[in-house]
Design a protein around this motif. Structure first.
Motif, PDB file in Angstrom:
ATOM      1  N   HIS A  69      43.667  34.588  46.482  1.00 29.86           N
ATOM      2  CA  HIS A  69      43.037  33.724  45.493  1.00 29.86           C
ATOM      3  C   HIS A  69      42.089  34.487  44.566  1.00 29.86           C
ATOM      4  N   LEU A  70      41.746  35.726  44.926  1.00 28.06           N
ATOM      5  CA  LEU A  70      40.769  36.500  44.154  1.00 28.06           C
ATOM      6  C   LEU A  70      41.388  37.316  43.021  1.00 28.06           C
ATOM      7  N   TYR A  71      42.695  37.343  42.930  1.00 33.50           N
ATOM      8  CA  TYR A  71      43.316  38.106  41.839  1.00 33.50           C
ATOM      9  C   TYR A  71      42.882  37.598  40.461  1.00 33.50           C
ATOM     10  N   ASP A  79      31.215  42.529  40.575  1.00 35.60           N
ATOM     11  CA  ASP A  79      30.878  42.787  41.977  1.00 35.60           C
ATOM     12  C   ASP A  79      31.372  41.629  42.845  1.00 35.60           C
ATOM     13  N   ILE A  80      32.410  41.868  43.647  1.00 31.49           N
ATOM     14  CA  ILE A  80      32.929  40.861  44.569  1.00 31.49           C
ATOM     15  C   ILE A  80      32.518  41.248  45.983  1.00 31.49           C
ATOM     16  N   ASP A  98      41.167  49.480  51.632  1.00 29.55           N
ATOM     17  CA  ASP A  98      41.198  50.940  51.671  1.00 29.55           C
ATOM     18  C   ASP A  98      42.616  51.503  51.691  1.00 29.55           C
ATOM     19  N   SER A  99      43.619  50.610  51.554  1.00 34.19           N
ATOM     20  CA  SER A  99      45.037  51.022  51.506  1.00 34.19           C
ATOM     21  C   SER A  99      45.432  51.851  52.726  1.00 34.19           C
ATOM     22  N   ARG A 100      44.956  51.431  53.910  1.00 36.67           N
ATOM     23  CA  ARG A 100      45.259  52.180  55.124  1.00 36.67           C
ATOM     24  C   ARG A 100      46.615  51.769  55.696  1.00 36.67           C
ATOM     25  N   LYS A 131      41.040  45.597  44.466  1.00 37.10           N
ATOM     26  CA  LYS A 131      40.453  46.478  45.484  1.00 37.10           C
ATOM     27  C   LYS A 131      39.203  47.176  44.954  1.00 37.10           C
ATOM     28  N   THR A 132      39.243  47.565  43.701  1.00 42.10           N
ATOM     29  CA  THR A 132      38.102  48.246  43.096  1.00 42.10           C
ATOM     30  C   THR A 132      36.918  47.300  42.901  1.00 42.10           C
TER      31      THR A 132
END
Length: 260
Positions: A69-71, A79-80, A98-100, A131-132
């Protein structure tokens, strides 16, 4: 189907990954897509593309490790901050951010977000942009008056919450107390978005029945009014799936602002 003991989301061990696979995945047999994925995303896109919800800080307090929902907000708020009540959910969210290796994939959601914005060629950009924008993933506890204690957050311009209020609240009074604590995260004039299941009593994760506080739309609107909120937008969608994994009647989206 509403018999036997139920667990509480925030008090018992919660398998966040199993919950995601059951209610938010892109598997062919995942029957909840219209309600759990598309409905929140369409309404988020609608209210944020209108331009009246702006600011620097957005705080999200939602169930499990969901982020789809945050897209629609990642290019609006600088700042999220994501709050989680469960350590597994915290770890699962951080793993994705972190794309782990082994992180849950939200590519189907980012593709839908890009489609809503008519930017289908920029799916990966949308993923990285969100992500950023997420600066912190923080644990919280509703047993504390300041739910992020000992951390003190800046007052948010917007707070978003999907599916959390009904699973952490035992009854009407408990819901009001929890809603008041969430409202304290907002600056005067800030916006609150709630997405929740109407007339539900349980859902099932990993064979375990989890408590849901049952309420209707009039209860939520009255609760917001008592705390000084003015409703700006409201949408409800009747249930569009058949499953004994959860017993809700409809899903609601409500956006309100905290009157000064």
């Amino acid at each position: 189907m509403d018999c036997g003991p139920k667990k509480y989301y925030h008090k018992h061990d919660f398998d966040s990954r199993h919950y995601l696979e059951t209610f938010f995945s892109d598997k062919p047999d995942m029957v909840f897509a219209d309600d759990s994925l598309k409905f929140p995303m369409v309404n988020f896109h609608y209210v944020f593309s209108s331009g009246f919800m702006k600011g620097d800080v957005l705080v999200d307090l939602s169930i499990a490790s969901i982020i789809h929902h945050l897209y629609s907000v990642c290019d609006i708020f600088k700042d999220i901050i994501i709050l989680k009540l469960n350590e597994r959910c915290n770890m699962e969210t951080s793993k994705w951010k972190d794309s782990r290796t082994g992180a849950f994939t939200w590519s189907h959601a980012s593709a839908h977000a890009a489609k809503l914005e008519e930017k289908s060629a920029q799916i990966q950009d949308k993923e990285m942009q969100l992500k950023t924008a997420i600066s912190h993933v923080i644990s919280c506890d509703f047993e504390n008056e300041n739910i992020t204690y000992p951390v003190v957050l800046p007052l948010a311009d917007c707070v978003t919450s999907l599916g959390i209020m009904e699973v952490i609240s035992k009854d009407e009074d408990d819901y009001m107390r929890n809603l008041e604590k969430i409202s304290k995260l907002l600056r005067p004039g800030g916006h609150l978005i709630l997405i929740g299941l109407l007339n539900a009593s349980y859902y099932v994760v990993g064979g375990e029945r989890v408590h849901i506080f049952s309420y209707d739309e009039s209860f939520v609107k009255n609760a917001l009014s008592k705390l000084g909120f003015v409703v700006d937008y409201y949408s409800v969608q009747r249930r569009r799936n058949e499953s004994n994994m959860v017993d809700y009647k409809a899903i609601m989206f409500i956006a309100a602002h905290k009157a000064k």
